[in-house]
Design an enzyme around this catalytic site. Structure first.
Site, PDB file in Angstrom:
ATOM      1  N   GLU A  36      -4.394   7.757  -3.335  1.00 18.31           N
ATOM      2  CA  GLU A  36      -4.978   6.490  -2.593  1.00 18.31           C
ATOM      3  C   GLU A  36      -5.378   5.572  -3.890  1.00 18.31           C
ATOM      4  O   GLU A  36      -5.294   4.472  -3.571  1.00 18.31           O
ATOM      5  CB  GLU A  36      -6.082   6.768  -1.799  1.00 18.31           C
ATOM      6  CG  GLU A  36      -6.897   5.572  -0.817  1.00 18.31           C
ATOM      7  CD  GLU A  36      -5.693   5.278   0.126  1.00 18.31           C
ATOM      8  OE1 GLU A  36      -4.730   5.949   0.402  1.00 18.31           O
ATOM      9  OE2 GLU A  36      -6.126   4.445   0.939  1.00 18.31           O
TER      10      GLU A  36
ATOM     11  N   HIS B 197       0.942  -1.179   0.000  1.00 12.75           N
ATOM     12  CA  HIS B 197      -0.113  -0.021   0.005  1.00 12.75           C
ATOM     13  C   HIS B 197       1.025   1.287  -0.052  1.00 12.75           C
ATOM     14  O   HIS B 197       0.545   2.158  -0.830  1.00 12.75           O
ATOM     15  CB  HIS B 197      -0.767  -0.056   1.397  1.00 12.75           C
ATOM     16  CG  HIS B 197      -1.661   1.193   1.385  1.00 12.75           C
ATOM     17  ND1 HIS B 197      -3.018   1.153   1.050  1.00 12.75           N
ATOM     18  CD2 HIS B 197      -1.573   2.568   1.646  1.00 12.75           C
ATOM     19  CE1 HIS B 197      -3.670   2.234   1.226  1.00 12.75           C
ATOM     20  NE2 HIS B 197      -2.637   3.044   1.743  1.00 12.75           N
ATOM     21  N   GLU B 198       1.723   1.339   1.067  1.00 12.37           N
ATOM     22  CA  GLU B 198       2.663   2.583   1.067  1.00 12.37           C
ATOM     23  C   GLU B 198       3.510   2.528  -0.167  1.00 12.37           C
ATOM     24  O   GLU B 198       3.945   3.914  -0.596  1.00 12.37           O
ATOM     25  CB  GLU B 198       3.439   2.420   2.195  1.00 12.37           C
ATOM     26  CG  GLU B 198       2.616   2.511   3.652  1.00 12.37           C
ATOM     27  CD  GLU B 198       1.704   3.530   3.640  1.00 12.37           C
ATOM     28  OE1 GLU B 198       1.732   4.771   2.819  1.00 12.37           O
ATOM     29  OE2 GLU B 198       0.449   3.402   4.190  1.00 12.37           O
TER      30      GLU B 198
ATOM     31  N   HIS C 287       1.850   4.834  -2.678  1.00 14.20           N
ATOM     32  CA  HIS C 287       2.041   5.992  -2.463  1.00 14.20           C
ATOM     33  C   HIS C 287       3.297   6.547  -2.749  1.00 14.20           C
ATOM     34  O   HIS C 287       3.356   7.507  -3.537  1.00 14.20           O
ATOM     35  CB  HIS C 287       1.789   6.265  -1.022  1.00 14.20           C
ATOM     36  CG  HIS C 287       0.330   6.327  -0.432  1.00 14.20           C
ATOM     37  ND1 HIS C 287      -0.708   7.109  -1.037  1.00 14.20           N
ATOM     38  CD2 HIS C 287      -0.439   5.459   0.477  1.00 14.20           C
ATOM     39  CE1 HIS C 287      -1.811   6.800  -0.344  1.00 14.20           C
ATOM     40  NE2 HIS C 287      -1.590   5.880   0.674  1.00 14.20           N
TER      41      HIS C 287
END
Lengths: 493, 493
Positions: B287, B257-258, B261
């Site tokens: 996101e 997820h990060e 980003h």
């Protein structure tokens, strides 16, 4: 609000921003991703611009002109003195030059690390030339007619001059050379500690010893870096160390050294937080603490007696006969290239070499391109061996790459101060050895915190040392007496 | 130099200082000594003052007034648009209020972490009340007569309004609830992955997967923190993760997820470095990348097939029958309290809860002291279970403690965008599953870098998504179609 209150509020924000800028340097040395370097250079330059603009803000000059120092208490007067001095110094350096120094030194540090790893001075020489060029311009601007080198020195040791230091170093050198000759020629030569030592256990032991000396981990942390250093003031004072599987003393004593620096910040009266008094008053005073922690306390017979036992608990049986042989291993005097690994006898000879070379570079007598040759010649003359590679010679220290000129001599001045302080400490705390022998340096470090460190910038460097020494002004005698007594015993002279 | 060049030079320094301020937050979350908190609050406030002063500097207004956008190329015009919007926003907030928000949120974050650890909402309630009070004042100042919540939302998703989002969320909710009911009632219920998993191996695997998805470790690093996050732009983009011995998926998928980003920052055209275009254009777009990396790619049948094999190499045999059972374990839908650990089906229901509660707090309809009660009631209504402790309820997220109101809804907007982008990606890269099945997400992440991420702030959020989707405007349909198809298969509906 009075002008003084306005000034102090303004100064507090400047101090906070200076802490941020300092932490950016810590980050660069410990955790920054490699590829971030070009962006970081711009970030550092932007912070330097902000700080420079604040320090040269005309409002500071107006406040300073309006404030009557006679109406202030001693703490207020000391703050005013620091602010005035910093204002005067900063206003002499053009903002563009200050920004360029920040930018160039930020990337120069990276170049230095790469050149050092590659043992390639030529790759670093043009970068150093640029740094020296900028620092000479800064020194000229600061000196405004006076001696440019003194103008740089004054930033690290307010009030000191190269001429005074030279006199002190002239008194140090012959007795140090004589002691070294006797030590090197002694029949009894202590053996080194051989073997390999688990590096993660070294880090654990290092943390234990750091705490024992008084380092406050609630307001600090220990990381690895190429060059051990201490960073920050007040409530966030971080140190770094390095480990080597074959040299546990390197990690232990560089840590104790940095703990001395860190305590010099952590133990300042909390009332001075984020004010000009909330920092160690000079590099010489700072170094007096790092060196007394490292040497007079850490390498004492009493403390090494405890360390001998503790290291056997941590690493298993050590290949030394007894505590006496261990003490000898800790305090061996050997030919070596690296200042930070040098013994107490020869350390100051390393410093004097740098002092002379950097004075020549700032005076324009030594071109940076010729540094390696000059260094190697001087090193061979002073230490009797040839430098084998730049990483063991003129690329060993980070200082010049980050623009630190006038900093090196404060190391030896700190050693002189440490000699004086240890004499005073032994008078004041007669049972210091009994505690050290139990692995407890706190009676000693507590005395230093109470009599010296807590004052921060309240007094001028010479004054705070003199006060801690019960009114006796600093001189090189006690250091020399201490070294001669200690090494006569270690080497059975 | 033209006015535009002056403005861009000035902006570049502001961007560099903003990066420094951001890194200060990273430091606070990862490495800062505990006791440094009060000093750090002053440091953050000082940085915020500097940034606020720069952003409201009258020179910026003068430059903006002088520049004719028609004379600029599209990149110049986009930069000008961002600077104008930021200038207008920042000038509406009094400098004192901006400073107070920085100071209060800095210490509030510490209070939140302590309250969360102690499961004590009452200890945090007065702190939250102060934050809400300040954010309401900021929202009023920003809205200048408009809707205060929209004014906060606009900071994270320029152009979006709560009314629009509410309509989108109203269309999401019934189909999500229906899908959840079918999934929860299904005969086939995948088993979880049980066992314990060495945490240092988890960190290594996590680094390997981060690199596979395209995270550039030359310009980034991975550390542990309480709440995983991504920090920084340009050449220094750091992520954090957390590990749990019994939940390796937590570490892997929060990292992926990060990484989404981080790639959204690292892959921006380097020409935009330290300009307003050199950052992801909105939180919703950001996101969309973190969620498509994590879910549409990372939790796909193709990638979990590879991960199943790789985890057996790293951790030894896994207690799952086959890749199909492993895929089920990765994609289980269960009752749970924590948003960041929630499955794809229920995730947006977590967000909608926060969206409604924070709108009520900003509107003054919900007192922060009553948050725990309101949260727990709403959670029980939406999820069918009682919250057992505040760390599983209203203290689970860091956002409100650091003043992030108007941020939560961008999570669901990002999911909607991710649904649209995955549909476009499958059309453009038909063999995406074949690569994922080999543990290689690069064809997919490369397409996203090329078609979306590289543009940074060049286009407005809706526009850049629409462009990447070949001219199709974003809607919630593709996300719902994707979820229904995927979970019908996983749960054999």
């Amino acid at each position: 609000m009075s002008h003084f209150d306005d000034l102090m509020d303004y100064e507090r924000q400047t101090q906070a921003l200076a802490q941020v800028a300092g932490r950016l340097s810590w980050d660069q040395e410990t955790v920054m991703p490699r590829g971030a370097s070009p962006q970081r250079a711009e970030e550092s330059e932007a912070m330097e611009h902000v700080l420079h603009a604040r320090r040269t803000d005309p409002r500071v000059g107006e406040w300073l002109a309006e404030i009557d120092a006679e109406t202030l208490d001693p703490v207020g007067r000391a703050n005013l003195r620091h602010i005035q001095r910093a204002f005067d110094r900063t206003n002499r350096v053009p903002v563009k030059l200050a920004g360029e120094i920040a930018r160039v030194t930020s990337s120069a540090q990276r170049s230095w690390a790469e050149a050092r790893a590659a043992n390639d001075f030529k790759a670093f020489a043009p970068v150093l030339a640029k740094v020296v060029e900028l620092k000479r311009a800064e020194a000229q601007a600061l000196a405004s007619g006076g001696d440019p080198y003194d103008a740089l020195l004054d930033d690290f040791e307010p009030g000191a001059t190269a001429t005074e230091l030279e006199a002190m170093f002239d008194a140090l050198r012959p007795r140090l050379v004589a002691l070294r000759d006797r030590v090197m020629g002694a029949d009894h030569q202590p053996a080194p500690l051989s073997g390999t030592f688990d590096e993660s256990r070294q880090m654990e032991l290092t943390q234990e010893i750091a705490r024992a000396f008084g380092y406050d981990m609630e307001h600090g942390r220990i990381d690895k870096a190429v060059h051990p250093f201490s960073s920050g003031s007040g409530l966030d004072v971080r140190i770094t160390t390095r480990t080597s599987a074959t040299d546990p003393f390197g990690s232990i004593y560089s840590t104790v050294h940095e703990v001395g620096h860190a305590c010099c910040e952590q133990n300042i009266d909390r009332d001075y937080l984020l004010t000009p008094l909330g920092q160690g008053v000079s590099m010489g005073v700072h170094e007096s603490q790092s060196r007394i922690f490292e040497n007079q306390l850490g390498r004492s017979r009493a403390f090494t007696g405890w360390l001998h036992g503790r290291m056997q608990e941590v690493f298993g049986p050590l290949p030394v006969a007894d505590a006496d042989a261990f003490h000898g291993a800790v305090n061996r005097v050997t030919q070596g290239f690296i200042r930070t690994e040098s013994d107490e006898v020869q350390y100051n000879l390393h410093v004097l070499l740098r002092f002379d070379l950097e004075r020549d570079m700032i005076a324009g007598k030594l071109a940076p391109a010729d540094l390696e040759e000059a260094w190697n010649a001087r090193f061979e003359a002073d230490f009797g061996v040839k430098v084998d590679k730049p990483a063991n010679g003129c690329l060993q220290d980070v200082h010049w790459s980050v623009g630190l000129f006038g900093y090196f001599p404060t190391y030896s001045l700190g050693n002189v101060y440490a000699g004086c302080l240890m004499k005073a400490l032994r008078n004041a705390v007669p049972d210091v050895d009994a505690s050290l022998a139990e692995g407890n340096p706190r009676p000693a470090t507590g005395w230093l915190a109470e009599n010296l460190q807590r004052h921060g910038g309240l007094y001028e460097p010479r004054e705070v040392i003199t006060r801690a020494c019960g009114g006796v002004a600093p001189s090189e005698g006690p250091l020399l007496d201490y070294l001669e007594a200690k090494f006569s015993e270690v080497y059975k002279l």
